[in-house]
Design a protein around this motif. Structure first.
Motif, PDB file in Angstrom:
ATOM      1  N   GLY A  83      83.301  62.502 -86.577  1.00  0.00           N
ATOM      2  CA  GLY A  83      83.859  61.196 -86.943  1.00  0.00           C
ATOM      3  C   GLY A  83      83.377  60.107 -86.005  1.00  0.00           C
ATOM      4  O   GLY A  83      82.461  60.305 -85.195  1.00  0.00           O
ATOM      5  N   THR A  84      84.006  58.970 -86.091  1.00  0.00           N
ATOM      6  CA  THR A  84      83.642  57.833 -85.254  1.00  0.00           C
ATOM      7  C   THR A  84      84.333  57.930 -83.896  1.00  0.00           C
ATOM      8  O   THR A  84      85.225  58.751 -83.694  1.00  0.00           O
ATOM      9  CB  THR A  84      84.048  56.511 -85.928  1.00  0.00           C
ATOM     10  N   ASP A  85      83.926  57.061 -82.993  1.00  0.00           N
ATOM     11  CA  ASP A  85      84.521  57.042 -81.659  1.00  0.00           C
ATOM     12  C   ASP A  85      86.010  56.721 -81.725  1.00  0.00           C
ATOM     13  O   ASP A  85      86.795  57.218 -80.917  1.00  0.00           O
ATOM     14  CB  ASP A  85      83.792  56.011 -80.786  1.00  0.00           C
ATOM     15  N   GLU A  87      88.032  57.600 -84.171  1.00  0.00           N
ATOM     16  CA  GLU A  87      88.741  58.722 -84.784  1.00  0.00           C
ATOM     17  C   GLU A  87      88.828  59.965 -83.899  1.00  0.00           C
ATOM     18  O   GLU A  87      89.651  60.847 -84.150  1.00  0.00           O
ATOM     19  CB  GLU A  87      88.037  59.118 -86.096  1.00  0.00           C
ATOM     20  N   LYS A  88      88.020  60.037 -82.869  1.00  0.00           N
ATOM     21  CA  LYS A  88      87.911  61.276 -82.089  1.00  0.00           C
ATOM     22  C   LYS A  88      89.261  61.665 -81.471  1.00  0.00           C
ATOM     23  O   LYS A  88      90.071  60.804 -81.110  1.00  0.00           O
ATOM     24  CB  LYS A  88      86.859  61.137 -80.998  1.00  0.00           C
ATOM     25  N   ARG A  96      78.492  65.767 -77.050  1.00  0.00           N
ATOM     26  CA  ARG A  96      78.558  64.910 -78.235  1.00  0.00           C
ATOM     27  C   ARG A  96      77.152  64.680 -78.777  1.00  0.00           C
ATOM     28  O   ARG A  96      76.257  64.262 -78.040  1.00  0.00           O
ATOM     29  CB  ARG A  96      79.195  63.553 -77.906  1.00  0.00           C
ATOM     30  N   SER A  98      75.239  62.472 -81.590  1.00  0.00           N
ATOM     31  CA  SER A  98      75.473  61.293 -82.424  1.00  0.00           C
ATOM     32  C   SER A  98      74.508  61.235 -83.590  1.00  0.00           C
ATOM     33  O   SER A  98      73.332  61.582 -83.466  1.00  0.00           O
ATOM     34  CB  SER A  98      75.344  60.016 -81.589  1.00  0.00           C
ATOM     35  N   GLU A 101      76.650  55.983 -86.261  1.00  0.00           N
ATOM     36  CA  GLU A 101      78.022  55.689 -85.838  1.00  0.00           C
ATOM     37  C   GLU A 101      78.942  56.894 -85.932  1.00  0.00           C
ATOM     38  O   GLU A 101      80.086  56.851 -85.470  1.00  0.00           O
ATOM     39  CB  GLU A 101      78.589  54.536 -86.681  1.00  0.00           C
ATOM     40  N   GLN A 102      78.460  57.973 -86.526  1.00  0.00           N
ATOM     41  CA  GLN A 102      79.241  59.212 -86.620  1.00  0.00           C
ATOM     42  C   GLN A 102      78.795  60.166 -85.519  1.00  0.00           C
ATOM     43  O   GLN A 102      77.617  60.227 -85.162  1.00  0.00           O
ATOM     44  CB  GLN A 102      79.019  59.869 -87.990  1.00  0.00           C
ATOM     45  N   HIS A 103      79.747  60.903 -84.984  1.00  0.00           N
ATOM     46  CA  HIS A 103      79.464  61.794 -83.868  1.00  0.00           C
ATOM     47  C   HIS A 103      80.028  63.186 -84.136  1.00  0.00           C
ATOM     48  O   HIS A 103      81.089  63.328 -84.746  1.00  0.00           O
ATOM     49  CB  HIS A 103      80.082  61.261 -82.572  1.00  0.00           C
ATOM     50  N   TYR A 221      87.435  66.696 -89.704  1.00  0.00           N
ATOM     51  CA  TYR A 221      87.299  65.239 -89.807  1.00  0.00           C
ATOM     52  C   TYR A 221      88.629  64.664 -90.281  1.00  0.00           C
ATOM     53  O   TYR A 221      89.519  65.398 -90.739  1.00  0.00           O
ATOM     54  CB  TYR A 221      86.171  64.853 -90.772  1.00  0.00           C
TER      55      TYR A 221
END
Length: 269
Positions: A83-85, A87-88, A96, A98, A101-103, A221
């Motif tokens: 997910g994004t930073d 949402e983590k 991580r 990358s 924008e999703q990681h 996610y």
């Protein structure tokens, strides 16, 4: 520890989210989680596409565009989140990867690892693993042949990754319950009917667990409704002191080779 159904669930979710995508950034927060110098690790995989993700036992292999492979074993306590930073999870991140924008976050890798290998090196590292329990090549006859050479407690044999790869503490207990056999039983005391039932139960339990996303409760996610669905379908694992769903007897916990195992003394003989 994630077992075959959990890693198979991860494989399908990863294929849907990162297959064909380029690694745009790499962050290493724990050097012990990798097997080479962090800068070499980063430089080798940066700006490469993940072409495919495959599973071998409890391992996942990320096949990269340059022929290199990332070999993942989550071990005890390891899990992933995509997910994004924003949402983590609020957890310590060991690695991580990358993808814009999703990681892809690797969490809980105290014992687990993400190692960088050539294809040949990866194959060598996995060469001592037994067959996959869901491989069509593992027929009943082949299973009976393999188990005929084993001795000792049933539980111990099922945890042996050189015997069959992918089964751990949870599913060994669930398989034995489905087969109606005590996991503490000695293999030499299991007749051919017991062993045949064990084979069929192995296939059925693992397929059911895969269909329901395994037992781990960490979503992959935000909004993930698949991962962990098997947790509420467990019959014996981690249910010590609770009633058996079939007969009402109390589920027992015992130790076999320093590992917890769970069973119903009434339903399993």
């Amino acid at each position: 520890m994630p077992e075959l159904p959990e890693m198979e669930t991860y494989k399908h979710l990863l294929m849907a989210n990162i297959a064909g995508q380029m690694i745009t950034e790499v962050q290493i927060n724990r050097e012990k989680s990798i097997n080479v110098n962090p800068e070499l690790f980063k430089n080798t995989i940066m700006h490469l596409k993940v072409l495919n993700i495959t599973r071998r036992g409890k391992h996942l292999l990320f096949e990269l565009q340059n022929g290199q492979v990332l070999l993942l074993h989550l071990m005890l306590g390891g899990w992933m989140f995509f997910g994004t930073d924003v949402e983590k999870p609020k957890r310590t991140i060991q690695i991580r990867l990358s993808f814009g924008e999703q990681h892809l976050y690797f969490i809980g890798l105290r014992l687990g690892y993400l190692h960088l290998y050539s294809q040949k090196e990866a194959e060598q590292n996995l060469s001592d693993l037994g067959p996959d329990p869901l491989d069509s090549a593992l027929t009943l006859n082949e299973f009976l042949k393999r188990i005929a050479s084993k001795h000792g407690r049933l539980k111990t044999t099922m945890l042996d990754q050189k015997f069959i790869a992918g089964i751990g503490n949870c599913y060994s207990a669930e398989i034995c319950f489905h087969a109606g056999i005590l996991p503490t039983k000695d293999i030499d005391d299991c007749n051919e009917l017991n062993r045949t039932q064990l084979f069929h139960s192995m296939k059925l339990v693992l397929q059911d667990a895969m269909k329901n996303g395994g037992y781990m409760d960490h979503p992959f996610y935000m909004g993930d409704s698949l991962t962990g669905g098997f947790y509420d379908l467990r019959k014996v694992y981690d249910r010590e002191g609770e009633n058996c769903y079939l007969c009402g007897s109390i589920i027992v916990m015992d130790m076999v080779s320093s590992r917890k195992t769970f069973y119903c003394q009434n339903c399993q003989k």
